[in-house]
Design a protein around this motif. Sequence first.
Motif, PDB file in Angstrom:
ATOM      1  N   ALA A 164       0.973  -0.911   0.128  1.00 18.80           N
ATOM      2  CA  ALA A 164       0.110  -0.347   0.006  1.00 18.80           C
ATOM      3  C   ALA A 164       1.559   1.302   0.046  1.00 18.80           C
ATOM      4  O   ALA A 164       1.485   0.952   0.815  1.00 18.80           O
ATOM      5  N   PRO A 165       0.382   2.650  -0.261  1.00 15.28           N
ATOM      6  CA  PRO A 165       1.611   3.277  -0.399  1.00 15.28           C
ATOM      7  C   PRO A 165       1.542   4.098   0.485  1.00 15.28           C
ATOM      8  O   PRO A 165       2.649   4.527   0.903  1.00 15.28           O
ATOM      9  N   HIS A 166       0.719   3.870   1.226  1.00 21.57           N
ATOM     10  CA  HIS A 166       1.037   5.017   3.057  1.00 21.57           C
ATOM     11  C   HIS A 166       2.002   4.292   3.220  1.00 21.57           C
ATOM     12  O   HIS A 166       2.795   4.208   5.039  1.00 21.57           O
ATOM     13  N   ARG A 167       1.812   2.674   3.491  1.00 16.33           N
ATOM     14  CA  ARG A 167       3.154   1.486   4.162  1.00 16.33           C
ATOM     15  C   ARG A 167       4.731   1.245   3.347  1.00 16.33           C
ATOM     16  O   ARG A 167       5.460   0.870   3.725  1.00 16.33           O
ATOM     17  N   LEU A 168       4.941   2.580   2.187  1.00 12.11           N
ATOM     18  CA  LEU A 168       5.818   1.944   1.256  1.00 12.11           C
ATOM     19  C   LEU A 168       7.256   2.988   1.954  1.00 12.11           C
ATOM     20  O   LEU A 168       7.959   1.703   1.775  1.00 12.11           O
ATOM     21  N   GLU A 169       7.183   3.747   2.372  1.00 18.48           N
ATOM     22  CA  GLU A 169       8.581   4.027   2.910  1.00 18.48           C
ATOM     23  C   GLU A 169       9.226   3.293   4.130  1.00 18.48           C
ATOM     24  O   GLU A 169      10.046   2.439   4.356  1.00 18.48           O
ATOM     25  N   ALA A 170       7.719   2.728   5.653  1.00 19.92           N
ATOM     26  CA  ALA A 170       8.013   1.672   5.821  1.00 19.92           C
ATOM     27  C   ALA A 170       8.607   0.626   5.676  1.00 19.92           C
ATOM     28  O   ALA A 170       9.280  -0.487   6.086  1.00 19.92           O
ATOM     29  N   THR A 171       8.519  -0.286   4.841  1.00 20.64           N
ATOM     30  CA  THR A 171       8.486  -1.306   3.869  1.00 20.64           C
ATOM     31  C   THR A 171       9.836  -1.142   3.074  1.00 20.64           C
ATOM     32  O   THR A 171      10.835  -1.985   3.815  1.00 20.64           O
ATOM     33  N   LEU A 172      10.393  -0.399   2.494  1.00 19.81           N
ATOM     34  CA  LEU A 172      11.603  -0.255   1.950  1.00 19.81           C
ATOM     35  C   LEU A 172      12.182   0.242   3.123  1.00 19.81           C
ATOM     36  O   LEU A 172      13.821  -0.528   2.534  1.00 19.81           O
ATOM     37  N   THR A 173      12.546   0.910   3.728  1.00 24.38           N
ATOM     38  CA  THR A 173      12.934   0.929   5.099  1.00 24.38           C
ATOM     39  C   THR A 173      13.656  -0.296   5.586  1.00 24.38           C
ATOM     40  O   THR A 173      14.995  -0.629   5.866  1.00 24.38           O
ATOM     41  N   ALA A 207      13.764   4.187  -0.072  1.00 25.41           N
ATOM     42  CA  ALA A 207      13.281   4.761   1.227  1.00 25.41           C
ATOM     43  C   ALA A 207      12.941   5.982   1.165  1.00 25.41           C
ATOM     44  O   ALA A 207      12.371   6.467   1.748  1.00 25.41           O
ATOM     45  N   ALA A 208      14.249   6.602   0.864  1.00 31.75           N
ATOM     46  CA  ALA A 208      14.381   8.137   1.260  1.00 31.75           C
ATOM     47  C   ALA A 208      13.595   8.341   0.305  1.00 31.75           C
ATOM     48  O   ALA A 208      12.857   9.475   0.691  1.00 31.75           O
ATOM     49  N   TRP A 209      13.280   8.168  -1.181  1.00 34.74           N
ATOM     50  CA  TRP A 209      12.382   9.303  -2.369  1.00 34.74           C
ATOM     51  C   TRP A 209      10.945   8.667  -1.498  1.00 34.74           C
ATOM     52  O   TRP A 209      10.223   9.356  -1.685  1.00 34.74           O
ATOM     53  N   ALA A 210      10.635   7.108  -1.137  1.00 34.71           N
ATOM     54  CA  ALA A 210       9.472   6.922  -0.630  1.00 34.71           C
ATOM     55  C   ALA A 210       8.940   8.078   0.478  1.00 34.71           C
ATOM     56  O   ALA A 210       7.446   8.279   0.234  1.00 34.71           O
ATOM     57  N   ALA A 211       9.678   8.517   1.067  1.00 30.56           N
ATOM     58  CA  ALA A 211       9.015   9.509   2.327  1.00 30.56           C
ATOM     59  C   ALA A 211       8.825  11.232   2.398  1.00 30.56           C
ATOM     60  O   ALA A 211       8.342  11.719   3.107  1.00 30.56           O
ATOM     61  N   GLU A 212       9.161  11.194   1.048  1.00 27.94           N
ATOM     62  CA  GLU A 212       8.373  12.510   0.262  1.00 27.94           C
ATOM     63  C   GLU A 212       6.790  12.368   0.153  1.00 27.94           C
ATOM     64  O   GLU A 212       6.205  13.154  -0.398  1.00 27.94           O
ATOM     65  N   GLY A 213       6.461  10.499   0.087  1.00 22.09           N
ATOM     66  CA  GLY A 213       4.836  10.535   0.020  1.00 22.09           C
ATOM     67  C   GLY A 213       4.327   9.680  -1.461  1.00 22.09           C
ATOM     68  O   GLY A 213       4.874   9.930  -3.010  1.00 22.09           O
ATOM     69  N   VAL A 214       3.905   8.640  -1.531  1.00 20.00           N
ATOM     70  CA  VAL A 214       3.648   8.257  -3.058  1.00 20.00           C
ATOM     71  C   VAL A 214       2.357   7.875  -3.258  1.00 20.00           C
ATOM     72  O   VAL A 214       1.978   7.684  -1.902  1.00 20.00           O
ATOM     73  N   ARG A 215       1.734   7.752  -3.935  1.00 21.85           N
ATOM     74  CA  ARG A 215      -0.091   7.383  -4.186  1.00 21.85           C
ATOM     75  C   ARG A 215      -0.555   5.821  -5.187  1.00 21.85           C
ATOM     76  O   ARG A 215       1.038   6.382  -6.016  1.00 21.85           O
TER      77      ARG A 215
END
Length: 295
Positions: A164-173, A207-215
Amino acid sequence: MTGMLVLAGTPIGDVADAPPRLARELTDADIVAAEDTRRLRRLTQALGVRPEGRVVSYFEGNEAARTPELADALAGGARVLLVTDAGMPSVSDPGYRLVAAAVERGIGVTAVPGPSAVLTALALSGLPVDRFCFEGFLPRKRGERLARLGEAADERRTLVYFEAPHRLEATLTAMAEVFGEDRRAAVCRELTKTYEEVRRGPLAELAAWAAEGVRGEITVVVEGAPETGPQELDAAELARRVAVREDAGERRKEAIAAVARDAGLPKREVFDAVVAAKNGAAHTALENGPAADGT
């Protein structure tokens, strides 16, 4: 005379990707079981067809209860078409229970092949595709997510995940923590849609890129583990692997045993690596601590 269960792939974005047979199956089916009947209505309107049979919902919330009803209809000779919101039924979507019930009763099962987010992402990732494994969605809780990733840490095949887009940063990290920050990956977003995007790079960078927000709808493709031997795992790497397992909830003794087994090393060697890492961290803390005069 028994019926036939038809699993039909549906577009993952562009409706023009719908397989030609889909329109005919939608018209001919005695029962159309859809994950979302409203989305089915939009699809049939776009294809210019109208189901002649009965349309019923078949989603995660009623899958267990509705499966026997559909299995009985199949046993009575009905042709049942199963469609999900996007892609192939039963692949991280409803369908497995009905397929299993049909097979158990000796009822025929066939498919209308269609678009697949898994295969599309693999093809676009730029990573090896000769061998791969599909992992679906990771658990939402951090500990469970780390544990699942830990199981795949030494997997040499390319890995494919949905997220899911709102969990992407946590997953990539978490992936960077378990697989290594430099492990190559690709995040495939909104495949076949207007704003399709494929972002490739090391896990830490993604992960750093996803921290900016992904949809949008996300598929993550991760390079498999490199071929390594026990001699290539230094003390720091051994300690890191133990720490990952401890973060996931394992006791240190069990974590050390598991890492030793996977690395083909004596448990004592892994234990020594953990102690060395702990002592190193303590020494660093002392060096960086406040001076005796409080400055």
